[in-house]
Scaffold this motif. Structure first.
Motif, mmCIF file in Angstrom:
data_model
loop_
_atom_site.group_PDB
_atom_site.id
_atom_site.type_symbol
_atom_site.label_atom_id
_atom_site.label_comp_id
_atom_site.label_asym_id
_atom_site.label_seq_id
_atom_site.Cartn_x
_atom_site.Cartn_y
_atom_site.Cartn_z
ATOM 1 N N SER A 18 9.986 6.337 7.099
ATOM 2 C CA SER A 18 8.902 6.360 6.115
ATOM 3 C C SER A 18 7.870 7.422 6.464
ATOM 4 O O SER A 18 7.330 8.092 5.572
ATOM 5 C CB SER A 18 8.225 4.984 6.049
ATOM 6 N N GLU A 31 -3.985 2.747 -8.222
ATOM 7 C CA GLU A 31 -3.354 2.503 -9.520
ATOM 8 C C GLU A 31 -4.381 2.474 -10.639
ATOM 9 O O GLU A 31 -4.138 2.991 -11.747
ATOM 10 C CB GLU A 31 -2.572 1.191 -9.476
ATOM 11 N N ALA A 65 6.654 10.340 4.088
ATOM 12 C CA ALA A 65 5.233 10.408 3.739
ATOM 13 C C ALA A 65 4.634 11.751 4.121
ATOM 14 O O ALA A 65 3.816 12.315 3.385
ATOM 15 C CB ALA A 65 4.482 9.261 4.423
ATOM 16 N N SER A 90 0.802 -1.229 0.000
ATOM 17 C CA SER A 90 0.000 0.000 0.000
ATOM 18 C C SER A 90 0.831 1.272 0.000
ATOM 19 O O SER A 90 0.293 2.354 0.178
ATOM 20 C CB SER A 90 -0.943 -0.009 1.221
ATOM 21 N N GLY A 91 2.132 1.162 -0.153
ATOM 22 C CA GLY A 91 2.947 2.359 -0.273
ATOM 23 C C GLY A 91 3.601 2.792 1.022
ATOM 24 O O GLY A 91 3.477 2.163 2.070
ATOM 25 N N ILE A 92 4.286 3.932 0.923
ATOM 26 C CA ILE A 92 5.140 4.391 2.014
ATOM 27 C C ILE A 92 4.344 4.752 3.268
ATOM 28 O O ILE A 92 4.837 4.629 4.382
ATOM 29 C CB ILE A 92 5.998 5.579 1.533
ATOM 30 N N ARG A 93 3.097 5.201 3.114
ATOM 31 C CA ARG A 93 2.302 5.549 4.290
ATOM 32 C C ARG A 93 2.027 4.317 5.134
ATOM 33 O O ARG A 93 2.055 4.378 6.359
ATOM 34 C CB ARG A 93 1.000 6.223 3.854
ATOM 35 N N ARG A 131 -0.803 10.523 -6.935
ATOM 36 C CA ARG A 131 -1.602 9.458 -6.309
ATOM 37 C C ARG A 131 -2.112 9.872 -4.936
ATOM 38 O O ARG A 131 -3.184 9.446 -4.513
ATOM 39 C CB ARG A 131 -0.770 8.175 -6.227
ATOM 40 N N ARG A 132 -1.378 10.715 -4.265
ATOM 41 C CA ARG A 132 -1.868 11.230 -2.985
ATOM 42 C C ARG A 132 -3.079 12.143 -3.187
ATOM 43 O O ARG A 132 -4.025 12.109 -2.410
ATOM 44 C CB ARG A 132 -0.752 11.978 -2.244
ATOM 45 N N ALA A 138 -3.489 -0.031 -2.707
ATOM 46 C CA ALA A 138 -2.670 0.448 -3.822
ATOM 47 C C ALA A 138 -3.329 0.147 -5.165
ATOM 48 O O ALA A 138 -3.281 0.965 -6.086
ATOM 49 C CB ALA A 138 -1.284 -0.192 -3.752
ATOM 50 N N ALA A 198 4.084 10.015 -7.117
ATOM 51 C CA ALA A 198 3.824 9.935 -5.673
ATOM 52 C C ALA A 198 2.910 11.058 -5.214
ATOM 53 O O ALA A 198 2.068 10.871 -4.326
ATOM 54 C CB ALA A 198 5.137 9.973 -4.895
#
Length: 341
Positions: A244, A306, A248, A160-163, A283-284, A302, A280
């Motif tokens: 991270s 996407e 984030a 699900s990404g860096i968050r 997408r946020r 994610a 990045a």
């Protein structure tokens, strides 16, 4: 002779958080109990397990020395036989420590998102309501460094990404309501503190049930990683969470600043302008827009982001994308339209 080192460590962690609360509340830590009605109330969320019992004990001890009122909440999820009786026992233990007010709250756990997520959602909703009802300034949670490591690994597995990799924040919730004093302490230290103080604790059988993902990770996954990579995996994962989180936070700030620039005069997102942003950041912005239209944050993964992102970067005339919360996203006239379906 001073307290056991583990007891001293948990008390220090709680003392620091209480000082932060008092500073934010503009209260003198040395104010006398005579101003009882004006002292901020801090609640501990206590399940009766070692982590939360150690936290309840440390809160009760430190609050007596500071201008803080200390209380406790235990949530009965109703998922096991005898849960109401156990909740009453936990409440009695908190009262015996000197916490006041003490309350037991029964909740109904739904099914959305799976059993673990549903129980968590019901628990936080109950804690929010209890904090509002009692006028609490903060609610302390007993998550440890080990819990943080597990959360990072779960986020990694979800992709699900860096968050997700940033784990749990030391301060979270509306107006910084939730505080996690033990994120830099390991689970063993907290358990040692309970033994040293002869605190009665209850080990939830769900924590050892392999039917639950976190339980499998705790008893199988992390030990396997430590066997393969050596000791220090938990500490490394906790450091990864903090790094991270810093990254984030910076990207979230960038996205918040950029969002207005990619909307037209009517507030709709312009695909051409979104396309020009770093992925990045773009997408946020998309995720923020989905949540604003009613998509539950905890159910957005994610793959959802996407799919919507491809409406901008890989446009081939595809139809609407269905998202959690009955939200849909579609491309229309060079604009990205996100709304309840």
């Amino acid at each position: 002779m001073g307290p056991h080192p583990a007891v001293a460590a948990i008390r220090l962690a709680v003392r620091r958080v209480l000082h932060d609360v008092l500073t934010e509340h503009h209260t003198d830590p040395a104010a006398t109990p005579a101003a009882a009605d004006t002292r901020p109330l801090v609640l501990v969320a206590c399940s009766g397990g070692a982590d939360s019992m150690a936290l309840a004990s440390a809160l009760a001890f430190e609050a007596r020395k500071l201008a803080v009122r200390a209380g406790g909440i235990t949530v009965d999820h109703g998922l096991q036989d005898g849960s109401a009786q156990r909740a009453a026992e936990v409440a009695a233990r908190m009262a015996a420590l000197g916490l006041d007010p003490v309350e037991t709250v029964a909740v109904t756990v739904g099914r959305e998102g799976g059993p673990e997520a549903a129980a968590r959602d019901a628990r936080y909703a109950a804690l929010d309501q209890a904090a509002e009802r009692h006028g609490a300034t903060a609610v302390l949670l007993g998550h440890t460094r080990d819990d943080q490591a597990e959360t990072v690994l779960l986020g990694l597995a979800r992709g699900s990404g860096i968050r997700s990799l940033s784990g749990m924040a030391a301060v979270s919730g509306a107006a910084g309501r939730y505080r996690r004093p033990f994120l830099e302490l390991d689970r063993q230290t907290v358990r040692k503190a309970c033994v040293a103080q002869e605190l009665a604790v209850w080990d939830d059988p769900h924590n050892a049930d392999p039917a639950y993902t976190r339980s499998r990770l705790r008893h199988e996954g992390l030990p396997a990683l430590e066997k393969a990579l050596g000791k220090g995996v938990v500490e490394a994962l906790a450091r990864t969470a903090q790094l991270s989180r810093d990254d984030a936070d910076a990207l979230d700030s960038w996205a918040a600043d950029a969002e207005n620039a990619v909307r037209d005069e009517s507030g709709r997102l312009e695909c051409a302008k979104l396309f020009g942003l770093p992925p990045a950041v773009r997408r946020r912005i998309l995720r923020r827009a989905m949540i604003a239209e009613g998509a539950p944050a905890g159910s957005l993964f994610a793959r959802h982001i996407e799919e919507v992102d491809r409406l901008i970067t890989g446009w081939r005339g595809q139809g609407a994308i269905n998202l959690p919360g009955r939200v849909e996203a579609r491309r229309q006239g060079g604009r990205l339209v996100i709304r309840q379906g």
